[in-house]
Motif scaffolding. Sequence first.
Motif, PDB file in Angstrom:
ATOM      1  N   ASP A 156       5.087 -11.779   2.282  1.00 40.19           N
ATOM      2  CA  ASP A 156       5.195 -10.815   1.664  1.00 40.19           C
ATOM      3  C   ASP A 156       4.406  -9.673   2.752  1.00 40.19           C
ATOM      4  O   ASP A 156       4.560  -8.799   2.462  1.00 40.19           O
ATOM      5  N   THR A 157       3.947 -10.304   3.666  1.00 37.50           N
ATOM      6  CA  THR A 157       3.123  -9.418   4.629  1.00 37.50           C
ATOM      7  C   THR A 157       4.132  -8.425   5.331  1.00 37.50           C
ATOM      8  O   THR A 157       5.077  -8.959   6.086  1.00 37.50           O
ATOM      9  N   ALA A 158       4.005  -7.203   5.431  1.00 37.10           N
ATOM     10  CA  ALA A 158       5.042  -6.024   5.947  1.00 37.10           C
ATOM     11  C   ALA A 158       4.489  -4.812   5.742  1.00 37.10           C
ATOM     12  O   ALA A 158       3.585  -4.456   5.109  1.00 37.10           O
ATOM     13  N   VAL A 159       5.260  -3.847   6.387  1.00 39.71           N
ATOM     14  CA  VAL A 159       5.084  -2.340   5.949  1.00 39.71           C
ATOM     15  C   VAL A 159       5.885  -2.260   4.946  1.00 39.71           C
ATOM     16  O   VAL A 159       7.278  -2.518   5.088  1.00 39.71           O
ATOM     17  N   TYR A 160       5.651  -1.473   3.998  1.00 43.03           N
ATOM     18  CA  TYR A 160       6.380  -0.990   2.703  1.00 43.03           C
ATOM     19  C   TYR A 160       6.604   0.128   2.721  1.00 43.03           C
ATOM     20  O   TYR A 160       5.887   1.070   2.931  1.00 43.03           O
ATOM     21  N   TYR A 161       7.848   0.685   2.735  1.00 42.38           N
ATOM     22  CA  TYR A 161       8.375   1.956   2.650  1.00 42.38           C
ATOM     23  C   TYR A 161       8.847   2.198   1.141  1.00 42.38           C
ATOM     24  O   TYR A 161       9.845   1.481   0.764  1.00 42.38           O
ATOM     25  N   CYS A 162       8.685   3.408   0.846  1.00 41.06           N
ATOM     26  CA  CYS A 162       9.443   4.080  -0.312  1.00 41.06           C
ATOM     27  C   CYS A 162      10.519   4.721   0.037  1.00 41.06           C
ATOM     28  O   CYS A 162      10.638   5.393   1.147  1.00 41.06           O
ATOM     29  N   TYR A 163      11.626   4.518  -0.707  1.00 40.31           N
ATOM     30  CA  TYR A 163      12.824   5.274  -0.617  1.00 40.31           C
ATOM     31  C   TYR A 163      13.266   6.166  -1.830  1.00 40.31           C
ATOM     32  O   TYR A 163      12.949   5.870  -2.999  1.00 40.31           O
ATOM     33  N   GLY A 164      13.993   7.097  -1.478  1.00 39.01           N
ATOM     34  CA  GLY A 164      14.509   7.991  -2.397  1.00 39.01           C
ATOM     35  C   GLY A 164      15.836   8.192  -2.065  1.00 39.01           C
ATOM     36  O   GLY A 164      16.041   8.858  -1.121  1.00 39.01           O
ATOM     37  N   SER A 165      16.752   8.182  -2.997  1.00 39.92           N
ATOM     38  CA  SER A 165      18.260   8.525  -2.646  1.00 39.92           C
ATOM     39  C   SER A 165      18.467  10.084  -2.417  1.00 39.92           C
ATOM     40  O   SER A 165      17.735  10.645  -3.059  1.00 39.92           O
ATOM     41  N   PRO A 166      19.318  10.204  -1.409  1.00 40.01           N
ATOM     42  CA  PRO A 166      20.256   9.448  -0.835  1.00 40.01           C
ATOM     43  C   PRO A 166      19.486   8.756   0.569  1.00 40.01           C
ATOM     44  O   PRO A 166      20.076   7.684   0.758  1.00 40.01           O
ATOM     45  N   ALA A 167      18.708   9.476   1.045  1.00 43.41           N
ATOM     46  CA  ALA A 167      18.320   8.875   2.272  1.00 43.41           C
ATOM     47  C   ALA A 167      16.768   9.546   2.822  1.00 43.41           C
ATOM     48  O   ALA A 167      16.547   9.946   3.807  1.00 43.41           O
ATOM     49  N   TYR A 168      15.885   9.329   1.894  1.00 42.39           N
ATOM     50  CA  TYR A 168      14.505   9.829   2.134  1.00 42.39           C
ATOM     51  C   TYR A 168      13.523   8.691   2.309  1.00 42.39           C
ATOM     52  O   TYR A 168      13.696   7.722   1.425  1.00 42.39           O
ATOM     53  N   TRP A 169      12.695   8.770   3.099  1.00 42.85           N
ATOM     54  CA  TRP A 169      11.824   7.694   3.403  1.00 42.85           C
ATOM     55  C   TRP A 169      10.196   8.099   3.223  1.00 42.85           C
ATOM     56  O   TRP A 169       9.781   9.094   3.972  1.00 42.85           O
ATOM     57  N   GLY A 170       9.365   7.163   2.788  1.00 45.40           N
ATOM     58  CA  GLY A 170       7.925   7.375   3.047  1.00 45.40           C
ATOM     59  C   GLY A 170       7.295   7.002   4.203  1.00 45.40           C
ATOM     60  O   GLY A 170       8.434   6.435   5.027  1.00 45.40           O
ATOM     61  N   GLN A 171       6.401   7.134   4.524  1.00 45.72           N
ATOM     62  CA  GLN A 171       5.791   6.868   5.927  1.00 45.72           C
ATOM     63  C   GLN A 171       5.327   5.354   5.952  1.00 45.72           C
ATOM     64  O   GLN A 171       5.023   4.966   7.199  1.00 45.72           O
ATOM     65  N   GLY A 172       5.581   4.467   4.972  1.00 41.91           N
ATOM     66  CA  GLY A 172       5.183   3.192   4.998  1.00 41.91           C
ATOM     67  C   GLY A 172       3.589   3.037   4.694  1.00 41.91           C
ATOM     68  O   GLY A 172       2.701   3.598   5.322  1.00 41.91           O
ATOM     69  N   THR A 173       3.293   1.690   4.228  1.00 39.61           N
ATOM     70  CA  THR A 173       2.035   1.465   4.176  1.00 39.61           C
ATOM     71  C   THR A 173       1.887  -0.041   4.349  1.00 39.61           C
ATOM     72  O   THR A 173       2.770  -0.893   3.988  1.00 39.61           O
ATOM     73  N   GLN A 174       0.791  -0.465   4.940  1.00 37.36           N
ATOM     74  CA  GLN A 174       0.848  -1.943   5.389  1.00 37.36           C
ATOM     75  C   GLN A 174       0.099  -2.844   4.214  1.00 37.36           C
ATOM     76  O   GLN A 174      -0.872  -2.361   3.547  1.00 37.36           O
ATOM     77  N   VAL A 175       0.871  -3.754   3.985  1.00 36.01           N
ATOM     78  CA  VAL A 175       0.584  -4.901   3.024  1.00 36.01           C
ATOM     79  C   VAL A 175       0.273  -6.197   3.934  1.00 36.01           C
ATOM     80  O   VAL A 175       1.217  -6.657   4.511  1.00 36.01           O
ATOM     81  N   THR A 176      -0.785  -6.807   3.773  1.00 35.96           N
ATOM     82  CA  THR A 176      -1.264  -7.945   4.507  1.00 35.96           C
ATOM     83  C   THR A 176      -1.942  -8.932   3.586  1.00 35.96           C
ATOM     84  O   THR A 176      -2.867  -8.429   2.830  1.00 35.96           O
ATOM     85  N   VAL A 177      -1.226 -10.015   3.471  1.00 31.26           N
ATOM     86  CA  VAL A 177      -1.644 -11.215   2.780  1.00 31.26           C
ATOM     87  C   VAL A 177      -2.114 -11.995   3.522  1.00 31.26           C
ATOM     88  O   VAL A 177      -1.462 -12.886   4.365  1.00 31.26           O
ATOM     89  N   SER A 178      -3.452 -12.742   3.264  1.00 33.64           N
ATOM     90  CA  SER A 178      -4.088 -13.878   4.095  1.00 33.64           C
ATOM     91  C   SER A 178      -3.807 -14.952   3.277  1.00 33.64           C
ATOM     92  O   SER A 178      -3.762 -15.107   2.054  1.00 33.64           O
TER      93      SER A 178
END
Length: 110
Positions: free
Chosen positions: A87-109
Amino acid sequence: QLQASGGGLVQAGGSLRLSCAASQNFFSINVMGWYRQAPGKQRELVALIPTNEQANYADSVKGRFTISRGNAKNTVYLEMNNLKPEDTAVYYCYGSPAYWGQGTQVTVSS
């Protein structure tokens, strides 16, 4: 215009909650959701939730992640349980039709 928060470092099996909100003067967004992008991989859908409709999840997160809309306009949350290293990744919030957040890092060890 979309502000995401809540990422961090967690051990496998742990939990995190992501939050996303649009700026106050934004129009009402019909579909909100989350995508993620791991290093060297393409951005992929995690979960989407249209207004007053059932949510959709990627098979890889079904039963572990829960997406919900907040009471405040244009807010969305992602409750992530039983996290796995994959699940480790940068997670991006999305809003239709094409809006994006800046991303937040999730790291699972492991």
